[in-house]
Scaffold this active site. Structure first.
Site, short mmCIF file in Angstrom:
data_model
loop_
_atom_site.label_atom_id
_atom_site.label_comp_id
_atom_site.label_asym_id
_atom_site.label_seq_id
_atom_site.Cartn_x
_atom_site.Cartn_y
_atom_site.Cartn_z
N GLY A 47 0.79 -1.22 0.00
CA GLY A 47 0.00 0.00 0.00
C GLY A 47 0.82 1.26 0.00
N TYR A 62 -9.59 -0.75 -2.92
CA TYR A 62 -10.61 -0.36 -1.95
C TYR A 62 -11.98 -0.50 -2.60
CZ TYR A 62 -6.67 1.80 0.50
OH TYR A 62 -5.48 2.01 1.13
N HIS A 110 -6.76 12.38 8.03
CA HIS A 110 -5.38 11.89 8.18
C HIS A 110 -4.51 12.48 7.08
CE1 HIS A 110 -6.90 9.32 4.95
NE2 HIS A 110 -5.66 9.01 4.64
N GLU A 162 -0.97 11.07 4.84
CA GLU A 162 -0.41 9.77 4.48
C GLU A 162 0.75 9.39 5.41
OE1 GLU A 162 -1.76 7.75 2.03
OE2 GLU A 162 -3.30 9.30 2.20
N HIS A 222 -6.84 15.00 4.69
CA HIS A 222 -8.01 14.74 3.86
C HIS A 222 -8.90 13.68 4.52
CE1 HIS A 222 -4.73 12.03 2.57
NE2 HIS A 222 -5.67 11.15 2.29
N SER A 270 -5.10 2.58 -5.10
CA SER A 270 -4.32 3.66 -4.50
C SER A 270 -2.93 3.19 -4.11
CB SER A 270 -5.06 4.20 -3.26
OG SER A 270 -4.33 5.23 -2.64
#
Length: 497
Positions: A177, A184, A195, A197, A283, A295
């Site tokens: 990831g 997802y 959060h 990244e 975001h 992602s």
């Protein structure tokens, strides 16, 4: 379409707006160059950007007929949300059974989980925040894999070829990831909490098919405002872990952000569109219905200063911690010696004027973390998604308050009870089987329940709590909760022979 929101105390023109780019295929072929071009236009200042790919770019030529996608989803998470008045915490409860993609789609389109009727996206957003604590959705998140064709060379999310690959080439580490792709699959109301990244990296999200996503984004220059609000709101969480926003449990509504003068933007991502988040860009968002997205993370030279000064969660074993050694050595050789000595003084890119040393160098801890995480999983039996809030097995847990569920570092006082005789034998069973007396070898029997009630009441009064709360303790009940916002105190009675 993006929407910009103005706030008192800020010049509206100074609040960055989410940009949308429509590149031609020739511009689109070089990933790193196009990221650099968007930043030259100021796209990174909003923390989020939308890209509408050229029509020539087809990541999956065979399409998205669910009947033809032979995929089994690992056990999804059930997202339980608690709170009120725009302040919530999200607990991700691990389900027991895996599902096929078709079964997940049928669940998402069922009467219980289907998208409600709505006039437009704003109407749907109102329904989301109004019903956020009702009917917990499932989210098939953090699934290692891809829906893109293997021969896709342009913007292949699994092979972006950025400087983040140095983690693999220099350390031989593959982080699911982070430098590999994740899938997802969402449904109505499945969400991602506020959060940034891991290590404040970039991220890319491509919506392959299905219903849209609504995104909220805070410009990086205002990120500390959100942290301050969250820290003041969830005091106990902040005291347990100063990087608890990385647990991805904190949900704050747009209404509350406005009340606290925190600028943000919102935008809707349609199928076939790409979203890019930038370093230190907070975001959050939610899905409008059944959909599938892909992602991963990536990096650029501009990210290195963010990575060197990123907050680190130290309370969870599955959090990604990447040593910055390879990046400083390759791209900041003039700072390398001072950085090794912990004397690399400078400012966080979003906090000019606040000079402090970058975090001292550490070994790359990811392999150790993986081993520790596997050990914890084998002992506890509660697997945890990368970067998600602590997962719990819902089939093995009937009451969220009775166990630690998604709480962080929940410390439970233990009351040890002595067995004392009573003058008269019992004529009825006690109400709680945990402390129910067993018959002794003599004719004398013991009433542990009344003793437990007295001791628990005494300990309850001694527990530190700024609010007195309401003691609902009644005879026969030896567990109760005292709530301050969303904190729960649990008394565990240990019956000692």
């Amino acid at each position: 379409m993006s929407k910009r929101l103005s706030f008192d105390g800020d010049d509206e023109n100074n609040i960055p707006r989410i940009m949308t780019f429509r590149p031609k295929y020739e511009e689109f072929t070089n990933f790193a160059a196009y990221i650099e071009y968007m930043e030259s236009r100021g796209a990174h200042k909003a923390g989020l950007v939308k890209i509408i790919p050229p029509v020539e770019w087809t990541p999956r030529k065979s399409g998205y007929d669910i009947e033809n996608i032979n995929m089994t989803i690992p056990p999804p998470i059930c997202q339980v949300v608690e709170g009120a008045h725009g302040i919530y915490q999200q607990f991700n409860m691990q389900q027991r059974r895996q599902m096929t993609l078709r079964q997940f789609m049928e669940k998402a389109n069922s009467e219980l989980h289907q998208t409600p009727r709505h006039i437009n996206y704003d109407d749907l957003e109102r329904k989301y925040w109004k019903n956020i604590t009702y009917i917990s959705p499932l989210y098939a998140a953090d699934i290692k894999g891809t829906l893109s064709d293997e021969d896709l060379d342009v913007w292949n999310i699994g092979r972006l070829d950025t400087i983040l690959n140095l983690v693999n080439t220099d350390y031989g580490i593959e982080i699911d990831g982070v430098n590999t792709a994740y899938l997802y699959f969402g449904m109505w109301k499945s969400s991602f909490a506020w959060h940034t990244e891991d290590m404040d990296l970039y991220s890319i999200n491509y919506l392959h098919f299905g219903a849209p996503k609504t995104w909220y984004a805070i410009p990086p220059k205002y990120g500390r405002r959100l942290e301050k609000l969250a820290n003041e709101t969830f005091v106990a969480n902040y005291q347990d872990c100063n990087a608890y926003l990385r647990h991805k449990m904190t949900m704050i509504s747009p209404k509350v952000l406005r009340q606290h003068n925190i600028p943000f933007n919102k935008i809707t991502q349609e199928a076939g569109e790409i979203m890019i988040t930038f370093p230190f860009g907070y975001h959050a968002g939610f899905n409008h219905g059944f959909n599938g997205a892909e992602s991963t993370n990536f990096a650029s030279k501009r990210w290195i200063e963010y990575g060197k000064r990123a907050s680190i969660c130290k309370c969870r074993s599955d959090m990604v911690k990447i040593s910055m050694e390879t990046f400083v050595r390759h791209f900041q050789p003039e700072l390398y010696e001072n950085w090794l000595k912990g004397e690399d003084f400078g400012c966080h890119p979003e906090e000019p004027g606040k000079i402090r040393a970058a975090a001292p160098p550490t070994i790359n801890q990811y392999q150790v973390i993986q081993e520790s995480s596997q050990s914890c999983k084998s002992k506890a039996g509660t697997p945890q998604k990368r970067g998600c809030s602590l997962a719990a097995d819902v089939d093995a847990q009937s009451d969220v308050d009775d166990k630690e569920s998604g709480s962080v570092n929940c410390k439970q006082p233990v009351v040890k009870l002595r067995k004392l005789p009573v003058a008269t034998p019992l004529t009825t069973q006690t109400a709680n089987p945990q402390i129910e007396a067993s018959a002794s070898t003599s004719t004398k029997k013991y009433d542990f329940n009344s003793i437990a009630v007295v001791r628990v009441k005494r300990l309850w009064k001694e527990l530190p709590n700024e609010n007195t709360g309401t003691n609902l303790l009644t005879n026969g009940i030896v567990k109760n909760t005292k709530r301050m916002r969303f904190q729960t105190k649990v008394l565990t009675l240990d019956d000692e022979d």
